[in-house]
Design an enzyme around this catalytic site. Structure first.
Site, short mmCIF file in Angstrom:
data_model
loop_
_atom_site.label_atom_id
_atom_site.label_comp_id
_atom_site.label_asym_id
_atom_site.label_seq_id
_atom_site.Cartn_x
_atom_site.Cartn_y
_atom_site.Cartn_z
N CYS A 1 44.28 35.24 41.38
CA CYS A 1 42.86 35.12 41.68
C CYS A 1 42.15 34.81 40.36
O CYS A 1 42.76 34.88 39.28
CB CYS A 1 42.33 36.43 42.27
SG CYS A 1 42.39 37.83 41.12
N HIS B 1 41.23 46.00 36.03
CA HIS B 1 40.78 47.08 36.92
C HIS B 1 39.61 47.86 36.36
O HIS B 1 38.98 48.65 37.06
CB HIS B 1 41.93 48.05 37.19
CG HIS B 1 43.20 47.40 37.62
ND1 HIS B 1 44.28 47.23 36.79
CD2 HIS B 1 43.55 46.85 38.80
CE1 HIS B 1 45.25 46.61 37.44
NE2 HIS B 1 44.83 46.36 38.66
N CYS C 1 37.46 42.62 36.07
CA CYS C 1 37.13 41.58 37.05
C CYS C 1 35.64 41.66 37.38
O CYS C 1 35.12 42.76 37.61
CB CYS C 1 37.97 41.77 38.31
SG CYS C 1 37.47 40.72 39.69
N GLU D 1 41.32 51.25 39.27
CA GLU D 1 39.95 50.82 39.61
C GLU D 1 39.09 52.00 40.04
O GLU D 1 37.92 52.10 39.69
CB GLU D 1 40.01 49.76 40.71
CG GLU D 1 38.65 49.23 41.14
CD GLU D 1 38.76 48.25 42.29
OE1 GLU D 1 38.00 48.39 43.26
OE2 GLU D 1 39.61 47.33 42.21
N SER E 1 48.08 46.92 44.86
CA SER E 1 47.49 47.35 46.13
C SER E 1 47.28 46.18 47.09
O SER E 1 47.55 46.29 48.29
CB SER E 1 46.13 48.03 45.88
OG SER E 1 46.30 49.25 45.23
#
Length: 275
Positions: A12, A70, A92, A121, A210
């Site tokens: 991503c 994270h 991010c 996170e 995850s």
């Protein structure tokens, strides 16, 4: 054997940005330090450590500290700025937005986050706002709440959690916000549809990821599914399946997916005697 590779694969933008930045810092000859996995992918982390990245929760010797994708708790970030000459925050952008949202709503209502309590996170988020992080519905005394989600959670599972919480409690005000990364939602939807036509689904990604685990659970509803980190984990009987679909988590590089597809073709060739 027909091999179908999903359209939504590879890194991503948040992961790609983090890895690219670390590589650039290392190429400049800087001593780069971090306190955990930049991304949840073993092969990527091995490549970065070979280039010189140092990973240790206790390390204080270095020129640049990089914050993982994270994120980290706010007070920890401030401490690091006092220790290292340079701190590069690679959190991010979507995760950063979640932290800001939780911080804003915490001023007026209870923050409930659908997620894994020990995920990096979520650990970082609680450094920005007092929040309850769980995946299990529960009774709550507070009447004003806001529902948020870990950015890599399943949208459907999140909706089910919120619905259960509303049934169990008598909230006066309940705000529901979709804080799940749209990139992971798109992958979730593609896996949901594509796995229905597969005899075997192969999910490629780190075992600590995850979002990769989420894709594995979705594909498992519709087809035989395996979760691998490298081509070497492909079982010998993979060639018996008619249609094989390949999916990946957001921390999985395209090169790894290409290697998996190459291995599948080699295995098929050996079975047919063409190799």
């Amino acid at each position: 054997m027909k091999i179908v590779v999903a359209k939504n694969i590879g890194f991503c933008f948040g992961v790609e940005r983090a890895i690219r930045t670390v590589e650039e810092l290392l190429d400049e000859g800087k001593k780069v330090v971090t306190d955990g996995e930049i991304v949840h992918n073993k092969q990527v982390m091995e490549q970065l450590t070979k280039k010189g990245l140092k990973v240790s929760s206790e390390m204080t010797d270095g020129e640049v500290f990089v914050v993982r994708a994270h994120g980290i708790p706010k007070d920890r970030l401030e401490e690091l700025k006092k220790i290292f000459p340079e701190v590069v925050d690679l959190t991010c952008p979507i995760v950063s937005q979640l932290f800001k949202t939780a911080q804003r709503y915490a001023k007026e209502r209870k923050v409930i986050v659908f997620g894994k309590e020990d995920h990096p996170e979520m650990v970082a988020l609680r450094g920005y706002a007092p929040a309850i992080v769980t995946k299990v519905p529960f009774k709550l005394e507070e009447k004003k709440v806001v529902f948020l989600s870990q950015t890599t959670s399943s949208l459907e599972e999140y909706k089910e959690f919120v619905a259960a919480m509303i049934r169990m409690n008598e909230f006066e005000e309940a705000v529901f916000l979709n804080t799940i990364c749209p990139v992971t939602v798109n992958r979730e939807r593609e896996v949901e549809e594509l796995s229905k036509i597969c005899d075997l689904s192969i999910v490629v990604g780190g075992k600590h990821s995850s979002n990769t685990g989420k894709l594995f659970r979705i594909a498992s509803k519709h087809s035989k599914t395996i979760w691998i980190e490298s081509p070497d984990e492909l079982p010998a009987d993979v060639v018996k399946y008619g249609t094989v679909c390949v999916f990946s988590g957001t921390s999985t590089p395209n090169s790894l997916i290409e290697n998996v597809v190459r291995k599948l073709k080699e295995m098929e060739g050996k079975r047919d005697g063409t190799i």
